[in-house]
Enzyme design. Sequence first.
Site, PDB file in Angstrom:
ATOM      1  N   ARG A 247       0.663  -1.147   0.055  1.00  0.00           N
ATOM      2  CA  ARG A 247      -0.155   0.062   0.097  1.00  0.00           C
ATOM      3  C   ARG A 247       1.000   1.195  -0.135  1.00  0.00           C
ATOM      4  O   ARG A 247       1.982   1.300   0.563  1.00  0.00           O
ATOM      5  CB  ARG A 247      -0.764  -0.134   1.178  1.00  0.00           C
ATOM      6  N   GLU A 276      -2.263   8.167  -3.929  1.00  0.00           N
ATOM      7  CA  GLU A 276      -2.850   7.681  -5.114  1.00  0.00           C
ATOM      8  C   GLU A 276      -4.163   8.079  -5.606  1.00  0.00           C
ATOM      9  O   GLU A 276      -4.900   8.420  -4.729  1.00  0.00           O
ATOM     10  CB  GLU A 276      -2.906   6.166  -4.946  1.00  0.00           C
ATOM     11  N   HIS A 294      -0.684   0.742 -10.568  1.00  0.00           N
ATOM     12  CA  HIS A 294      -1.421  -0.333  -9.593  1.00  0.00           C
ATOM     13  C   HIS A 294      -1.876  -1.420 -10.413  1.00  0.00           C
ATOM     14  O   HIS A 294      -3.004  -1.661 -10.475  1.00  0.00           O
ATOM     15  CB  HIS A 294      -2.675   0.444  -8.848  1.00  0.00           C
ATOM     16  N   GLY A 296      -0.916  -4.544  -9.749  1.00  0.00           N
ATOM     17  CA  GLY A 296      -0.484  -5.905  -9.027  1.00  0.00           C
ATOM     18  C   GLY A 296      -1.569  -6.898  -9.413  1.00  0.00           C
ATOM     19  O   GLY A 296      -0.956  -8.013  -9.803  1.00  0.00           O
TER      20      GLY A 296
END
Length: 328
Positions: A247, A276, A294, A296
Amino acid sequence: MSTRDVRVVVTRKMPAAVEAEIAERYDALFNRTDVALTAEQMAQVLQQADIVITTVTDKWHPGIFDTTSIRTKLLCNVGVGVNHIALEAARRAGIAVSNTPDVVTDDTADVAIALMLMVMRRLGEGERHLRSGAWGGLRPTFMLGRTLRGKTLGIVGYGRIGRAVARIAHDAFGMKIIWQAPRDPKIDDPATAGPADAVRVDTLEELLQRCDVVSLHCPATPETRHLMNARTLAMMPEHAYLVNTARGDVVEEAALASVLKERKIAGAGLDVYEFEPSVTAELKELENVVLLPHLGSATIETRTNMGMRALRNVEAFVAGNALPDRVI
């Protein structure tokens, strides 16, 4: 009550297969614009929906739950982390919260490894160089990076994703694994354990000092906010790299930008950000950091599995059964 009478609001666009399942079973309302809802719109959703399927882009602040005439009884998060939801405020409002663990593990681990390769082998930098038209052909000393093979990888947080990264790094690249976590990992399946010769260290400070690469896999909590700051970053060797797929607020971006600019560490690879979707401007100016938006869990397979896992919780809730992935 028929499931068709259950109003489900989905706050962001989901893979087609997931939306089709929801639409078939429930009175569904989808966000066709795929733009993040405002706080005012989120408060309205709580008045309109029995169940809300939400994502990390929706910031459920405490004030949103002060809404009058709340109809919602379940916030079903598509994702593992729930730090974007004010859990205590949700609890006071009588709303249960679920998440989607396990299904994101492999793809997120892959991106962590990809970030290591990209920053250590200077792959992003190399592509930008080529696209700019500056490349003049192979030269023996041109854009030399570092290999992962034989390096020491430190894993901060040893849950499923951290252990998956450890297995890939160990088995594919022969990396030595050390890890640090405040609690023993919960390993309910031996196949999800880390390498047998992985070494646990007692403190973050020891891990940082011993590693060539540090990969962050801890949850976002008040205790881990700015875990990597000016003090802790200074403990890393100058040749070391930092990777974050956990995070964004685990890393103090201003401090990271400073140490990268001054070459106090060799580089960083980031998939998540403190503010973000905004990214600290100084980071975007540096060549020794790889920045991903982002990604992932961003495969068709995993995002579909995440949506279906969320739907499992919806089904259980509607049937009056225990939530498989209850957070609160």
